[in-house]
Enzyme design. Structure first.
Site, mmCIF file in Angstrom:
data_model
loop_
_atom_site.group_PDB
_atom_site.id
_atom_site.type_symbol
_atom_site.label_atom_id
_atom_site.label_comp_id
_atom_site.label_asym_id
_atom_site.label_seq_id
_atom_site.Cartn_x
_atom_site.Cartn_y
_atom_site.Cartn_z
ATOM 1 N N LEU A 275 -20.788 5.029 -21.009
ATOM 2 C CA LEU A 275 -20.761 5.835 -19.786
ATOM 3 C C LEU A 275 -20.821 4.989 -18.526
ATOM 4 O O LEU A 275 -21.566 4.011 -18.464
ATOM 5 C CB LEU A 275 -21.943 6.815 -19.803
ATOM 6 C CG LEU A 275 -21.999 7.765 -21.008
ATOM 7 C CD1 LEU A 275 -23.213 8.682 -20.885
ATOM 8 C CD2 LEU A 275 -20.725 8.589 -21.132
ATOM 9 N N GLY B 174 -18.468 7.302 -13.136
ATOM 10 C CA GLY B 174 -17.544 8.446 -13.147
ATOM 11 C C GLY B 174 -18.044 9.540 -14.085
ATOM 12 O O GLY B 174 -18.083 10.723 -13.724
ATOM 13 N N HIS B 175 -18.433 9.148 -15.307
ATOM 14 C CA HIS B 175 -18.967 10.129 -16.259
ATOM 15 C C HIS B 175 -20.205 10.826 -15.705
ATOM 16 O O HIS B 175 -20.393 12.028 -15.868
ATOM 17 C CB HIS B 175 -19.364 9.437 -17.571
ATOM 18 C CG HIS B 175 -18.225 8.793 -18.296
ATOM 19 N ND1 HIS B 175 -18.174 7.447 -18.558
ATOM 20 C CD2 HIS B 175 -17.091 9.312 -18.828
ATOM 21 C CE1 HIS B 175 -17.073 7.155 -19.223
ATOM 22 N NE2 HIS B 175 -16.387 8.273 -19.406
ATOM 23 N N LYS C 249 -9.312 10.889 -11.472
ATOM 24 C CA LYS C 249 -8.845 9.489 -11.484
ATOM 25 C C LYS C 249 -7.740 9.342 -12.521
ATOM 26 O O LYS C 249 -6.710 8.732 -12.269
ATOM 27 C CB LYS C 249 -10.018 8.564 -11.832
ATOM 28 C CG LYS C 249 -9.655 7.104 -11.990
ATOM 29 C CD LYS C 249 -10.053 6.302 -10.782
ATOM 30 C CE LYS C 249 -9.544 4.873 -10.844
ATOM 31 N NZ LYS C 249 -10.229 4.103 -11.903
ATOM 32 N N GLN D 83 -4.020 12.657 -17.459
ATOM 33 C CA GLN D 83 -4.826 13.316 -18.490
ATOM 34 C C GLN D 83 -5.208 14.732 -18.044
ATOM 35 O O GLN D 83 -5.126 15.680 -18.821
ATOM 36 C CB GLN D 83 -6.083 12.506 -18.801
ATOM 37 C CG GLN D 83 -6.993 13.199 -19.798
ATOM 38 C CD GLN D 83 -8.122 12.305 -20.286
ATOM 39 O OE1 GLN D 83 -7.980 11.565 -21.242
ATOM 40 N NE2 GLN D 83 -9.251 12.387 -19.627
ATOM 41 N N VAL E 160 -14.470 9.235 -7.183
ATOM 42 C CA VAL E 160 -15.593 8.680 -6.429
ATOM 43 C C VAL E 160 -15.158 7.297 -5.932
ATOM 44 O O VAL E 160 -14.591 6.512 -6.703
ATOM 45 C CB VAL E 160 -16.844 8.554 -7.317
ATOM 46 C CG1 VAL E 160 -18.033 8.051 -6.490
ATOM 47 C CG2 VAL E 160 -17.179 9.889 -7.956
ATOM 48 N N SER F 164 -14.594 2.042 -10.613
ATOM 49 C CA SER F 164 -14.147 1.835 -11.986
ATOM 50 C C SER F 164 -14.984 0.725 -12.577
ATOM 51 O O SER F 164 -15.342 -0.234 -11.883
ATOM 52 C CB SER F 164 -12.664 1.424 -11.998
ATOM 53 O OG SER F 164 -12.346 0.848 -13.252
ATOM 54 N N SER F 165 -15.296 0.841 -13.864
ATOM 55 C CA SER F 165 -16.065 -0.232 -14.497
ATOM 56 C C SER F 165 -15.213 -1.501 -14.571
ATOM 57 O O SER F 165 -15.732 -2.592 -14.788
ATOM 58 C CB SER F 165 -16.551 0.194 -15.882
ATOM 59 O OG SER F 165 -15.561 0.910 -16.559
ATOM 60 N N ARG F 166 -13.904 -1.352 -14.384
ATOM 61 C CA ARG F 166 -13.015 -2.516 -14.423
ATOM 62 C C ARG F 166 -13.037 -3.321 -13.123
ATOM 63 O O ARG F 166 -12.537 -4.445 -13.091
ATOM 64 C CB ARG F 166 -11.579 -2.083 -14.703
ATOM 65 C CG ARG F 166 -11.386 -1.479 -16.076
ATOM 66 C CD ARG F 166 -9.916 -1.403 -16.440
ATOM 67 N NE ARG F 166 -9.756 -0.815 -17.755
ATOM 68 C CZ ARG F 166 -9.614 0.488 -17.988
ATOM 69 N NH1 ARG F 166 -9.612 1.347 -16.983
ATOM 70 N NH2 ARG F 166 -9.468 0.935 -19.225
#
Lengths: 289, 289
Positions: B33, B36-37, B149, B153, B176, B185-187
């Site tokens: 997670l 965003g989650h 985002k 999807q 966000v 983003s975690s990226r």
């Protein structure tokens, strides 16, 4: 009985009923109700608080050369019959209501379809599974009732409910037969008198097969040959298929064991009849249910 | 918070909750997670009696060359985070539980998939739609939450819910952003320091595009060129795509009107970033929301 024609009204009604913990029995049909449908409705009436019947001739399950536009329809008669059987909600949507725009998704059935009657109807069961996915989400039934006469359809629905985890109990309902054993069908009236007498051999050949298995025969080819020979010797009908598969997976089997179906289709002069029996076969002689 | 690992336990729990007329907010994830989650969970917590989070790395949506086995997993951390966000039920099934035998059915997504990121991931959205069909039937949510985002999807899920008539309200949740506008983003941690500064141009180019449309520009190619030029002049990143489509249909459009998405993907040295804005465009100048 209330007739509902929109998806939104149906879902609103069902959500209310479920908030009252009512159980919902669902019989999906294409209408032009016959005795088989009424048997399903009676069973649903016995087992649920609320009975929902849907009547929808689903264009998606007809092939390009099949008879969607001429499929028989008689809503007034169906409505009276449904009323007599104690149906609470009759869902009767238009094609426009069910497929209001081009669909971005559909259900693809990857197994159980390329045998028996499905072999000659490519895409048919994709159409059946897609409309049932919609109907299951609209009616949200506790139990759904299907006649085992169309055993392949029941097998496909079993896969649909199980693989997609629909919270629905599938109730396969036994074949209703005439006194002499012929499976009831609205098509039986198209048999010539001589053919009607001969047609009794369809079920007779299936019960003889069951007896042979009870007595120890476990080779499916031997059983298929015995059934075919009996049909050929006692009718003028042409065999379309006599098959034995595992059930409900509909896979080939080398040695009879477990749950198996013996299914057949025979063409008479004006009508093609189907019949089947499903057997639970254990290894011991006599171990057949 | 209760952790549930079997489909049967989850359905039993949900059927009980629905009989008490509880509303159910559902956030389906593959775990690991990130912020965003958590935004989705907070929104679900605000709007529903019960919040369900699912964590399931779905093999069906990974291509043969993709990273199913190495996809990051950290259940203990996810469980703590879920607990902090007030999740009531955490559904955490095994692959064996979700796909216990060969599947006879799957969902095929026929539209909205061969553009944007889906173009290079054939079959990906079939896998997404199939697992969501299962999860929707297991969790039976009132509302399902997805981050915009991943706008493609969301478009596919919109089609799935609408075409299959799931009695579920789709809640797309806004992107966000960091203070400088970069989509979280975690990226982002994989950006080099210089790239992190440059990456602000992604959102800047989208807001500039919105301004140009507000000022009357209605030619999608002109807008795409403007966005691409700005990105090229202000970053060392390589543009993967800059596209404009109708939303959620994701069809080509000749003249900007109605609901449209401007979506882009840019490759930096170690990471590929995506961003988008969705606009309601009317014919008058300035008619953009």
């Amino acid at each position: 009985m209330r007739v509902i024609t929109t998806i939104k009204d149906m879902q609103t009604e069902i959500i209310n009923l479920k908030a009252q913990s009512k159980s919902i029995g669902f019989v999906p049909t294409m209408g032009f109700l016959h005795e088989g449908h009424l048997t399903l409705l009676k069973r649903a009436r016995e087992e649920n608080n609320i009975v929902v019947l849907s009547i929808f001739v689903n264009p998606l399950q007809f092939g390009p050369t099949e008879d969607f536009s001429t499929y028989p329809r008689d809503f007034d008669r169906d409505q009276s019959l449904a009323d007599c059987e104690g149906v609470d909600l009759l869902f009767y949507p238009s094609v426009e209501e069910m497929y209001h725009h081009s669909s971005s998704v559909r259900v693809t059935v990857q197994e159980r379809t390329d045998v028996l009657c499905g072999k000659s109807r490519p895409g048919h069961f994709d159409g059946v599974a897609t409309v049932l996915t919609k109907l299951f989400n609209i009616v949200m039934p506790t139990r759904a009732y299907f006649g085992i006469k169309d055993a392949q359809q029941v097998a496909v629905v079993e896969g649909l409910i199980s693989d997609f985890n629909f919270p629905i109990e599938l109730i396969p309902v036994d074949i209703v037969r005439e006194e002499d054993g012929l499976a009831k069908s609205s098509r039986n009236v198209n048999l010539l008198p001589e053919e009607r007498s001969e047609a009794v051999v369809l079920y007779k050949s299936l019960t003889a097969a069951k007896k042979a298995i009870e007595e120890g025969e476990r080779n499916p080819q031997t059983i298929k040959d015995q059934v075919s020979d009996m049909i050929r010797s006692e009718t003028h009908g042409q065999i379309d298929y006599v098959e034995i598969y595992t059930y409900p997976q509909l896979k080939e089997i080398q040695n009879l064991e477990g749950t198996c179906i013996i299914a057949l289709a025979v063409k008479f002069s004006k009508v093609r009849l189907i019949d089947n029996i499903i057997l639970e076969i254990s290894q011991e002689i006599g171990g057949v249910k």
